[in-house]
Design a protein around this motif. Structure first.
Motif, PDB file in Angstrom:
ATOM      1  N   GLU A 103       0.749  -1.221   0.086  1.00 55.15           N
ATOM      2  CA  GLU A 103      -0.095   0.038  -0.029  1.00 55.15           C
ATOM      3  C   GLU A 103       0.634   1.091   0.095  1.00 55.15           C
ATOM      4  OE1 GLU A 103      -3.815  -0.756   2.598  1.00 55.15           O
ATOM      5  OE2 GLU A 103      -1.908  -0.931   3.686  1.00 55.15           O
ATOM      6  N   VAL A 104       0.530   2.149  -1.077  1.00 57.43           N
ATOM      7  CA  VAL A 104       1.420   3.400  -0.736  1.00 57.43           C
ATOM      8  C   VAL A 104       0.318   4.584  -0.930  1.00 57.43           C
ATOM      9  CG1 VAL A 104       2.919   4.572  -2.220  1.00 57.43           C
ATOM     10  CG2 VAL A 104       3.094   2.266  -2.182  1.00 57.43           C
ATOM     11  N   LEU A 105       0.687   5.718  -0.222  1.00 55.26           N
ATOM     12  CA  LEU A 105      -0.051   6.940  -0.391  1.00 55.26           C
ATOM     13  C   LEU A 105       0.991   7.796  -1.089  1.00 55.26           C
ATOM     14  CD1 LEU A 105      -2.696   8.503   1.600  1.00 55.26           C
ATOM     15  CD2 LEU A 105      -0.538   9.658   1.681  1.00 55.26           C
ATOM     16  N   SER A 106       0.305   8.662  -2.059  1.00 57.00           N
ATOM     17  CA  SER A 106       1.529   9.531  -2.706  1.00 57.00           C
ATOM     18  C   SER A 106       0.652  10.905  -2.464  1.00 57.00           C
ATOM     19  CB  SER A 106       1.278   9.311  -3.938  1.00 57.00           C
ATOM     20  OG  SER A 106       2.184   8.094  -4.431  1.00 57.00           O
ATOM     21  N   PHE A 107       1.694  11.994  -2.424  1.00 61.82           N
ATOM     22  CA  PHE A 107       1.118  13.317  -2.170  1.00 61.82           C
ATOM     23  C   PHE A 107       1.790  14.170  -3.105  1.00 61.82           C
ATOM     24  CE2 PHE A 107       3.541  12.331   1.202  1.00 61.82           C
ATOM     25  CZ  PHE A 107       2.940  11.526   2.109  1.00 61.82           C
ATOM     26  N   ARG A 108       1.467  15.034  -3.775  1.00 62.12           N
ATOM     27  CA  ARG A 108       1.970  16.141  -4.707  1.00 62.12           C
ATOM     28  C   ARG A 108       1.633  17.490  -4.319  1.00 62.12           C
ATOM     29  NH1 ARG A 108       3.855  15.541  -9.791  1.00 62.12           N
ATOM     30  NH2 ARG A 108       3.523  13.368  -9.940  1.00 62.12           N
ATOM     31  N   ASN A 109       2.820  18.443  -4.497  1.00 62.21           N
ATOM     32  CA  ASN A 109       2.483  19.692  -4.393  1.00 62.21           C
ATOM     33  C   ASN A 109       2.251  20.337  -5.848  1.00 62.21           C
ATOM     34  OD1 ASN A 109       2.596  22.758  -4.011  1.00 62.21           O
ATOM     35  ND2 ASN A 109       4.742  22.659  -3.692  1.00 62.21           N
ATOM     36  N   LEU A 110       0.809  20.790  -5.886  1.00 63.11           N
ATOM     37  CA  LEU A 110       0.367  21.225  -7.331  1.00 63.11           C
ATOM     38  C   LEU A 110       0.830  22.708  -7.359  1.00 63.11           C
ATOM     39  CD1 LEU A 110      -3.231  19.712  -7.285  1.00 63.11           C
ATOM     40  CD2 LEU A 110      -1.081  18.841  -8.339  1.00 63.11           C
ATOM     41  N   THR A 111       1.446  23.355  -6.505  1.00 72.40           N
ATOM     42  CA  THR A 111       1.969  24.683  -6.968  1.00 72.40           C
ATOM     43  C   THR A 111       3.523  24.774  -6.751  1.00 72.40           C
ATOM     44  OG1 THR A 111      -0.058  25.294  -5.588  1.00 72.40           O
ATOM     45  CG2 THR A 111       1.672  27.030  -6.112  1.00 72.40           C
ATOM     46  N   PRO A 112       4.034  24.462  -7.752  1.00 78.18           N
ATOM     47  CA  PRO A 112       5.636  24.369  -7.970  1.00 78.18           C
ATOM     48  C   PRO A 112       6.064  25.786  -7.200  1.00 78.18           C
ATOM     49  CG  PRO A 112       4.791  23.662 -10.048  1.00 78.18           C
ATOM     50  CD  PRO A 112       3.706  24.329  -9.328  1.00 78.18           C
ATOM     51  N   MET A 113       7.261  25.448  -6.400  1.00 80.02           N
ATOM     52  CA  MET A 113       7.874  26.535  -5.750  1.00 80.02           C
ATOM     53  C   MET A 113       8.267  27.803  -6.815  1.00 80.02           C
ATOM     54  SD  MET A 113       7.467  25.920  -2.956  1.00 80.02           S
ATOM     55  CE  MET A 113       8.469  27.190  -1.979  1.00 80.02           C
ATOM     56  N   SER A 114       8.663  27.394  -8.074  1.00 83.88           N
ATOM     57  CA  SER A 114       9.032  28.581  -9.224  1.00 83.88           C
ATOM     58  C   SER A 114       7.790  29.498  -9.380  1.00 83.88           C
ATOM     59  CB  SER A 114       9.560  28.014 -10.241  1.00 83.88           C
ATOM     60  OG  SER A 114       8.583  27.162 -10.680  1.00 83.88           O
ATOM     61  N   ASP A 115       6.460  28.598  -9.003  1.00 85.16           N
ATOM     62  CA  ASP A 115       5.290  29.600  -9.519  1.00 85.16           C
ATOM     63  C   ASP A 115       4.564  30.303  -8.415  1.00 85.16           C
ATOM     64  OD1 ASP A 115       5.562  28.769 -12.010  1.00 85.16           O
ATOM     65  OD2 ASP A 115       4.116  27.039 -11.864  1.00 85.16           O
ATOM     66  N   SER A 160      10.809  17.706  -2.401  1.00 80.27           N
ATOM     67  CA  SER A 160      11.153  16.509  -3.087  1.00 80.27           C
ATOM     68  C   SER A 160      11.231  16.640  -4.801  1.00 80.27           C
ATOM     69  CB  SER A 160      10.010  15.325  -2.786  1.00 80.27           C
ATOM     70  OG  SER A 160       8.821  15.744  -3.437  1.00 80.27           O
ATOM     71  N   LYS A 161      12.036  15.734  -5.320  1.00 74.41           N
ATOM     72  CA  LYS A 161      12.105  15.461  -6.554  1.00 74.41           C
ATOM     73  C   LYS A 161      10.514  15.763  -7.240  1.00 74.41           C
ATOM     74  CE  LYS A 161      15.017  13.217 -10.131  1.00 74.41           C
ATOM     75  NZ  LYS A 161      15.746  12.192 -10.294  1.00 74.41           N
ATOM     76  N   SER A 162      10.586  16.560  -8.186  1.00 75.91           N
ATOM     77  CA  SER A 162       9.388  16.521  -9.163  1.00 75.91           C
ATOM     78  C   SER A 162       8.206  16.816  -8.013  1.00 75.91           C
ATOM     79  CB  SER A 162       9.277  15.533  -9.916  1.00 75.91           C
ATOM     80  OG  SER A 162       8.859  14.194  -9.074  1.00 75.91           O
ATOM     81  N   ASN A 163       8.392  17.520  -6.898  1.00 79.38           N
ATOM     82  CA  ASN A 163       7.166  18.027  -5.954  1.00 79.38           C
ATOM     83  C   ASN A 163       6.423  17.108  -5.628  1.00 79.38           C
ATOM     84  OD1 ASN A 163       7.919  20.509  -5.589  1.00 79.38           O
ATOM     85  ND2 ASN A 163       6.695  21.448  -7.281  1.00 79.38           N
ATOM     86  N   SER A 164       6.737  15.698  -5.550  1.00 75.96           N
ATOM     87  CA  SER A 164       5.988  14.488  -5.081  1.00 75.96           C
ATOM     88  C   SER A 164       6.623  13.620  -4.192  1.00 75.96           C
ATOM     89  CB  SER A 164       5.101  13.755  -6.501  1.00 75.96           C
ATOM     90  OG  SER A 164       6.368  13.162  -7.095  1.00 75.96           O
ATOM     91  N   LEU A 165       5.751  12.860  -3.519  1.00 75.05           N
ATOM     92  CA  LEU A 165       6.325  12.022  -2.578  1.00 75.05           C
ATOM     93  C   LEU A 165       5.395  11.027  -2.255  1.00 75.05           C
ATOM     94  CD1 LEU A 165       8.906  11.890  -0.517  1.00 75.05           C
ATOM     95  CD2 LEU A 165       7.307  12.920   1.016  1.00 75.05           C
ATOM     96  N   SER A 166       6.027   9.539  -2.121  1.00 78.12           N
ATOM     97  CA  SER A 166       5.156   8.365  -2.097  1.00 78.12           C
ATOM     98  C   SER A 166       5.764   7.633  -0.780  1.00 78.12           C
ATOM     99  CB  SER A 166       5.032   7.451  -3.026  1.00 78.12           C
ATOM    100  OG  SER A 166       4.646   7.992  -4.266  1.00 78.12           O
TER     101      SER A 166
END
Length: 152
Positions: A2-14, A133-139
């Protein structure tokens, strides 16, 4: 697993850097508004005659070490690989440790009381780990109870 993934949809550059006044004598702390999306993969099935109906509760640890709920996703019915539409918006304080807990439940009834739902599992992370995290996502793997498939 089982894996939960979360992603920052607002990249720091934006994102724009904002300053929030806190009770600290130093005054304003730099922060940025972030939006997190959540999905799960390969959840354990908690139901016997159908698939689980998962939703996620997101909590933030306060300065006293207590967990405070800051949001919930919608429930996705009969799905062990949900991708939630609900996003969680929060301020990311650059110089402050913000501990998050993501708890996954199987909805058994419409009550908002978590004690009336089946706990599937949870994981913890810092907001800084997600944003940095790399590509703004983490699992992360879920830790928790056994499901209906394993109880048979």
């Amino acid at each position: 697993q089982e894996v939960l993934s979360f992603r920052n949809l607002t990249p720091m550059s934006d994102t724009a850097v904002n300053y929030h006044l806190m009770d600290a004598p130093d005054g304003a702390l730099p922060c940025s508004r972030v939006k997190l999306s959540i999905e799960c993969k390969s959840l354990r099935n908690m139901d016997t005659f159908s698939k689980s109906d998962p939703f996620v509760v997101i909590e933030l640890k306060d300065k006293q070490g207590r967990w405070k709920e800051i949001g919930r996703t919608e429930t996705i019915y009969n799905n062990l690989n949900p991708r939630f539409a609900t996003t969680i918006e929060m301020d990311y304080f650059f110089e402050e440790m913000q501990h998050l807990k993501f708890s996954v439940y199987d909805e058994d009834n419409k009550s908002r009381k978590l004690s009336q739902q089946d706990f599937i599992g949870s994981c913890e992370s810092s907001l800084g780990s997600i944003v940095g995290s790399k590509s703004n996502s983490l699992s992360a793997p879920l830790k928790g109870e056994s499901g209906a498939d394993e109880k048979k």
